[in-house]
Scaffold this motif. Structure first.
Motif, PDB file in Angstrom:
ATOM      1  N   ALA A 146       0.950  -1.202  -0.092  1.00  0.00           N
ATOM      2  CA  ALA A 146      -0.015   0.037   0.038  1.00  0.00           C
ATOM      3  C   ALA A 146       0.974   1.245  -0.016  1.00  0.00           C
ATOM      4  O   ALA A 146       0.562   2.343  -0.547  1.00  0.00           O
ATOM      5  CB  ALA A 146      -0.983  -0.040   1.097  1.00  0.00           C
ATOM      6  N   ALA A 147       1.889   1.149   0.732  1.00  0.00           N
ATOM      7  CA  ALA A 147       2.843   2.531   0.889  1.00  0.00           C
ATOM      8  C   ALA A 147       3.651   2.402  -0.351  1.00  0.00           C
ATOM      9  O   ALA A 147       3.870   3.767  -1.139  1.00  0.00           O
ATOM     10  CB  ALA A 147       3.765   2.279   2.028  1.00  0.00           C
ATOM     11  N   GLN A 148       3.791   1.328  -1.018  1.00  0.00           N
ATOM     12  CA  GLN A 148       4.666   1.486  -2.349  1.00  0.00           C
ATOM     13  C   GLN A 148       3.875   2.364  -3.564  1.00  0.00           C
ATOM     14  O   GLN A 148       4.010   3.073  -4.143  1.00  0.00           O
ATOM     15  CB  GLN A 148       5.008   0.138  -2.927  1.00  0.00           C
ATOM     16  CG  GLN A 148       6.138  -0.511  -2.197  1.00  0.00           C
ATOM     17  CD  GLN A 148       6.272  -1.929  -2.764  1.00  0.00           C
ATOM     18  OE1 GLN A 148       5.984  -2.358  -3.534  1.00  0.00           O
ATOM     19  NE2 GLN A 148       7.160  -2.783  -1.850  1.00  0.00           N
ATOM     20  N   LYS A 149       2.477   1.788  -3.330  1.00  0.00           N
ATOM     21  CA  LYS A 149       1.516   2.233  -4.324  1.00  0.00           C
ATOM     22  C   LYS A 149       1.447   3.815  -4.335  1.00  0.00           C
ATOM     23  O   LYS A 149       1.405   4.714  -5.093  1.00  0.00           O
ATOM     24  CB  LYS A 149       0.188   1.665  -4.397  1.00  0.00           C
ATOM     25  CG  LYS A 149      -0.755   2.105  -5.117  1.00  0.00           C
ATOM     26  CD  LYS A 149      -2.139   1.325  -4.928  1.00  0.00           C
ATOM     27  CE  LYS A 149      -3.174   1.814  -5.854  1.00  0.00           C
ATOM     28  NZ  LYS A 149      -4.459   1.064  -5.798  1.00  0.00           N
ATOM     29  N   MET A 150       1.215   4.335  -2.850  1.00  0.00           N
ATOM     30  CA  MET A 150       0.934   5.789  -2.713  1.00  0.00           C
ATOM     31  C   MET A 150       2.295   6.443  -2.977  1.00  0.00           C
ATOM     32  O   MET A 150       2.015   7.725  -3.470  1.00  0.00           O
ATOM     33  CB  MET A 150       0.616   5.986  -1.222  1.00  0.00           C
ATOM     34  CG  MET A 150      -0.747   5.481  -0.733  1.00  0.00           C
ATOM     35  SD  MET A 150      -1.254   6.032   0.860  1.00  0.00           S
ATOM     36  CE  MET A 150       0.046   5.107   1.733  1.00  0.00           C
ATOM     37  N   HIS A 151       3.281   5.924  -2.623  1.00  0.00           N
ATOM     38  CA  HIS A 151       4.314   6.892  -2.833  1.00  0.00           C
ATOM     39  C   HIS A 151       5.009   7.005  -4.266  1.00  0.00           C
ATOM     40  O   HIS A 151       5.460   7.902  -4.790  1.00  0.00           O
ATOM     41  CB  HIS A 151       5.677   6.349  -1.837  1.00  0.00           C
ATOM     42  CG  HIS A 151       5.331   6.584  -0.436  1.00  0.00           C
ATOM     43  ND1 HIS A 151       5.848   5.860   0.529  1.00  0.00           N
ATOM     44  CD2 HIS A 151       4.696   7.455   0.239  1.00  0.00           C
ATOM     45  CE1 HIS A 151       5.465   6.246   1.744  1.00  0.00           C
ATOM     46  NE2 HIS A 151       4.733   7.321   1.552  1.00  0.00           N
ATOM     47  N   THR A 152       4.636   5.877  -4.823  1.00  0.00           N
ATOM     48  CA  THR A 152       5.091   5.787  -6.486  1.00  0.00           C
ATOM     49  C   THR A 152       4.072   6.757  -7.245  1.00  0.00           C
ATOM     50  O   THR A 152       4.473   7.563  -8.104  1.00  0.00           O
ATOM     51  CB  THR A 152       4.732   4.483  -6.992  1.00  0.00           C
ATOM     52  OG1 THR A 152       5.544   3.626  -6.334  1.00  0.00           O
ATOM     53  CG2 THR A 152       5.100   4.227  -8.641  1.00  0.00           C
ATOM     54  N   SER A 156       4.923  10.453  -9.162  1.00  0.00           N
ATOM     55  CA  SER A 156       4.688  10.677 -10.819  1.00  0.00           C
ATOM     56  C   SER A 156       3.704  11.887 -10.865  1.00  0.00           C
ATOM     57  O   SER A 156       3.708  12.640 -11.961  1.00  0.00           O
ATOM     58  CB  SER A 156       4.238   9.319 -11.200  1.00  0.00           C
ATOM     59  OG  SER A 156       2.991   8.973 -10.295  1.00  0.00           O
ATOM     60  N   ASP A 157       2.869  12.056  -9.986  1.00  0.00           N
ATOM     61  CA  ASP A 157       1.730  13.204 -10.284  1.00  0.00           C
ATOM     62  C   ASP A 157       1.876  14.378  -9.154  1.00  0.00           C
ATOM     63  O   ASP A 157       1.132  15.330  -9.317  1.00  0.00           O
ATOM     64  CB  ASP A 157       0.277  12.543 -10.382  1.00  0.00           C
ATOM     65  CG  ASP A 157       0.305  12.024  -8.934  1.00  0.00           C
ATOM     66  OD1 ASP A 157       0.679  12.315  -7.881  1.00  0.00           O
ATOM     67  OD2 ASP A 157      -0.918  11.605  -8.728  1.00  0.00           O
ATOM     68  N   ASP A 163      -2.368  14.267   1.157  1.00  0.00           N
ATOM     69  CA  ASP A 163      -3.268  13.736   0.232  1.00  0.00           C
ATOM     70  C   ASP A 163      -3.689  12.107   0.598  1.00  0.00           C
ATOM     71  O   ASP A 163      -4.580  11.806   0.261  1.00  0.00           O
ATOM     72  CB  ASP A 163      -2.907  13.738  -1.114  1.00  0.00           C
ATOM     73  CG  ASP A 163      -2.863  15.285  -1.806  1.00  0.00           C
ATOM     74  OD1 ASP A 163      -3.810  15.860  -1.490  1.00  0.00           O
ATOM     75  OD2 ASP A 163      -1.911  15.326  -2.600  1.00  0.00           O
ATOM     76  N   PHE A 164      -2.708  11.499   1.189  1.00  0.00           N
ATOM     77  CA  PHE A 164      -2.762  10.205   1.464  1.00  0.00           C
ATOM     78  C   PHE A 164      -2.842   9.845   3.007  1.00  0.00           C
ATOM     79  O   PHE A 164      -3.302   8.791   3.362  1.00  0.00           O
ATOM     80  CB  PHE A 164      -1.452   9.144   0.803  1.00  0.00           C
ATOM     81  CG  PHE A 164      -1.337   9.334  -0.292  1.00  0.00           C
ATOM     82  CD1 PHE A 164      -2.167   8.854  -1.244  1.00  0.00           C
ATOM     83  CD2 PHE A 164      -0.402  10.319  -1.003  1.00  0.00           C
ATOM     84  CE1 PHE A 164      -1.983   9.016  -2.595  1.00  0.00           C
ATOM     85  CE2 PHE A 164      -0.155  10.395  -2.286  1.00  0.00           C
ATOM     86  CZ  PHE A 164      -1.113   9.759  -3.033  1.00  0.00           C
TER      87      PHE A 164
END
Length: 273
Positions: A146-152, A156-157, A163-164
């Motif tokens: 979950a942390a990988q997804k948020m930080h990636t 990128s954006d 926000d998270f």
């Protein structure tokens, strides 16, 4: 002429001395009014203090604690001064209006206060968070999925920390009115569930009892709390829940260590058990 020069030098020295004294005093006052001890000295801060003490930012396996200033005061000089000026309203409400001087008033304004902080953190690109956390120092591959997804996504954006991570150090405001439609659908789905299921989840705040003969409930299970069924008797279920308790906060069971997900609120009697 010499007298005038001496006078000018003396006045200059006095001016420099007064300037340094004023600067040192101002810096001392700003620093002192930014520490955690000062921030929690107001009565209205006892509730958020208890919530903060139940988080991983207060106590963790690394022994690193994020103090109030680390989270709420940006490090940039201009943002720092703006934040200190804004904070004067808190003193005004504490001693003049009593805006949040009771639990009821605090909950009434929780959403408003949370949104103010979220907006300010968004405005500063979560600079307070970045004073400790920085993408260049993060090993993404060692983080949970979950942390990988948020930080990636953030890298990128351009998303920012807030926000998270809303609610990471405080309970989130009650948004039940906005989620009522979804709650109705969830209730319909629950009604069609199996009567022999061994894993159940509360879909609303649910009172629990320590024995089947208790006249009054001994606490409440919070929405999404998992219970493991031991036995059933009529419309009652004997079950167990698992969770984590913060030292000194024995009236709350959290879903996991250091997470702001409350599973159960306990009465005095159930705390003893």
């Amino acid at each position: 002429m010499k007298f005038k020069k001496r006078t000018a030098v003396l006045l200059l020295a006095i001016g420099v001395g007064v300037g340094w004294l004023t600067l040192a005093t101002t810096q001392t006052v700003l620093h002192k009014t930014s520490d955690t001890e000062f921030c929690i000295s107001c009565h209205s801060m006892q509730k958020p203090l208890a919530e903060y003490q139940g988080t991983i930012h207060f106590q963790n396996e690394h022994g690193v604690r994020a103090e109030y200033a680390d989270c709420h005061i940006p490090t940039g000089k201009v943002d720092y001064l703006i934040t200190k000026i804004r904070a004067s309203k808190d003193i005004y409400h504490e001693f003049i209006t009593g805006k949040i001087d009771s639990d009821e008033k605090f909950e009434q304004h929780r959403g408003e206060m949370a949104q103010t902080v979220w907006d300010q953190m968004k405005e500063s690109d979560s600079s307070a968070c970045r004073s400790c956390h920085e993408f260049t120092a993060v090993s993404i591959l060692e983080q949970r999925p979950a942390a990988q997804k948020m930080h990636t996504q953030a890298m990128s954006d351009g998303s920012t920390c807030i926000d998270f991570y809303k609610g990471i150090a405080r309970l989130l405001p009650d948004t039940s009115d906005k989620a009522q439609a979804g709650a109705d659908e969830l209730s319909k789905a629950a009604a069609s569930g199996s009567a022999s299921a061994t894993e159940l989840y509360s879909i609303a705040t649910q009172p629990f009892f320590m024995t089947k003969d208790d006249e009054y409930n001994q606490g409440n299970l919070m929405p999404s709390t998992k219970v493991d069924v031991i036995s059933r008797e009529g419309d009652r279920v004997q079950a167990t829940i698992s969770g984590w308790q913060q030292d000194g906060v024995d009236s709350v069971i959290y879903a996991a260590k250091g997470k702001r997900i409350i599973s159960a609120l306990l009465s005095d009697d159930s705390k003893k058990a």
